[in-house]
Design a protein around this motif. Structure first.
Motif, mmCIF file in Angstrom:
data_model
loop_
_atom_site.group_PDB
_atom_site.id
_atom_site.type_symbol
_atom_site.label_atom_id
_atom_site.label_comp_id
_atom_site.label_asym_id
_atom_site.label_seq_id
_atom_site.Cartn_x
_atom_site.Cartn_y
_atom_site.Cartn_z
ATOM 1 N N LEU A 192 36.910 37.037 54.169
ATOM 2 C CA LEU A 192 38.150 36.517 54.736
ATOM 3 C C LEU A 192 39.108 37.659 55.084
ATOM 4 N N LEU A 217 47.893 35.732 48.940
ATOM 5 C CA LEU A 217 47.042 34.656 49.443
ATOM 6 C C LEU A 217 45.915 34.435 48.439
ATOM 7 N N VAL A 271 42.645 32.712 47.313
ATOM 8 C CA VAL A 271 41.504 32.058 47.945
ATOM 9 C C VAL A 271 40.745 31.267 46.889
ATOM 10 N N LYS A 314 50.699 31.779 48.504
ATOM 11 C CA LYS A 314 50.027 31.085 49.592
ATOM 12 C C LYS A 314 48.602 30.788 49.125
ATOM 13 N N CYS A 331 44.554 29.580 50.403
ATOM 14 C CA CYS A 331 43.565 29.300 51.438
ATOM 15 C C CYS A 331 42.351 28.666 50.753
ATOM 16 N N ASN A 367 38.629 27.931 51.061
ATOM 17 C CA ASN A 367 37.480 28.440 51.816
ATOM 18 C C ASN A 367 36.252 27.568 51.537
ATOM 19 N N ALA A 387 48.132 27.697 53.288
ATOM 20 C CA ALA A 387 48.217 28.528 54.490
ATOM 21 C C ALA A 387 47.054 28.297 55.440
ATOM 22 N N GLY A 388 45.880 27.906 54.914
ATOM 23 C CA GLY A 388 44.734 27.742 55.792
ATOM 24 C C GLY A 388 43.575 27.054 55.113
ATOM 25 N N ILE A 389 42.717 26.463 55.934
ATOM 26 C CA ILE A 389 41.480 25.833 55.471
ATOM 27 C C ILE A 389 40.339 26.393 56.317
ATOM 28 N N LEU A 391 44.525 30.961 60.739
ATOM 29 C CA LEU A 391 45.150 31.559 59.557
ATOM 30 C C LEU A 391 45.881 32.843 59.935
#
Length: 271
Positions: free
Chosen positions: A23, A143, A145, A173, A175, A177, A208-210, A244
């Motif tokens: 990532l 971030l 994970v 944040k 994420c 994964n 923050a993200g997928i 992201l």
């Protein structure tokens, strides 16, 4: 001199095997394509593999900075993908714990990049070792994970708990994964959020993200090429990493308040 400092961001996890380094590499690629000046620090100092994921063979790494008199410029390695890396060593016991002197040395060295970097990504090791906590404390954004596995959730909570209770860090944040779908990713984030809210009052978590589970990720790792470059750039995981990166690019770096204060780790060492 710029009136802002670089964004210093750690990519971290409580558990290994969650795809953190992959990532980090792809996030660096995407940010560089957006025109950001990016340096990726391999901060898994004893088990480094950023260079392996990229298929690169730097001649020097942070071991040479700490033990053989190399300068930061000697170690800084420009990749073919528009960003540079500070590689670390693998299987070197002396790198597993940094002394205070080495932390100061790296502070002074990385401070040289202040006007040349927009984003400093720090790929930490996994867990709650001294090095992992140190690099997370150095960052302005963290971030975390995690994957849908229960052990990943438990270990992510443990990392957040230590940073909160021992060091007062409250903003993270997240994420998710290797997600099966957006619904399950939001469910695992919600479980982490609820645990932190219940047991660690005052902690702020933002999703923050997928990144979806995608066979192309493994293909890219085996090929030692970033997923977001070349023929796999249109795959679902690559597109999610681009989204992201767009989110990260909107995070505001701190305003410059004192040009004589080094941007990296000043809070930890002098705050």
């Amino acid at each position: 001199m710029s009136d802002t400092l670089p964004l210093v961001m750690s990519v971290t996890s409580g558990k290994g095997g969650v795809g953190k380094t992959n990532l980090s590499v792809n996030l660096a690629c995407c940010l560089a394509r957006m025109g950001k000046r990016v340096v990726l620090v391999d901060a898994d100092l004893g088990l480094a593999n950023v260079d392996v994921v990229l298929g690169l063979t730097p001649q020097k790494n942070l071991f040479h900075l700490f033990h053989e008199g190399a300068s930061l410029r000697d170690v800084l390695f420009e990749t073919p993908y528009g960003f540079s890396i500070l590689p670390a060593s693998s299987g070197v016991g002396e790198m597993l714990a940094l002394s205070t002197g080495q932390k100061l040395e790296l502070l002074e060295s990385v401070g040289e990049l202040e006007d040349e970097v927009d984003c400093l990504l720090v790929d930490t090791g996994a867990g709650i070792s001294d090095n992992v906590l140190y690099f997370n404390l150095a960052a302005q954004e963290r971030l975390v994970v995690l994957t849908p596995e229960p052990t990943s959730l438990t270990d992510a909570y443990a990392l957040i708990k230590v940073l909160k209770q021992t060091h007062g860090v409250e903003h993270f944040k997240v994420c998710v994964n290797m997600a099966q779908d957006a619904k399950s990713a939001k469910e695992i984030f919600s479980r982490l959020y609820q645990a932190c809210d219940h047991f660690l009052g005052g902690v702020s978590l933002d999703l923050a993200g997928i990144i979806p589970r995608d066979a192309a990720v493994r293909e890219a790792v085996v090929a030692q090429k970033p997923l977001c470059v070349g023929e796999r750039a249109g795959r679902p995981a690559a597109l999610a990493m681009e989204r992201l990166a767009e989110t990260v690019s909107r995070w505001e770096p701190p305003r410059q308040t004192d040009g004589n204060i080094k941007f990296f780790w000043k809070k930890l060492l002098f705050g």
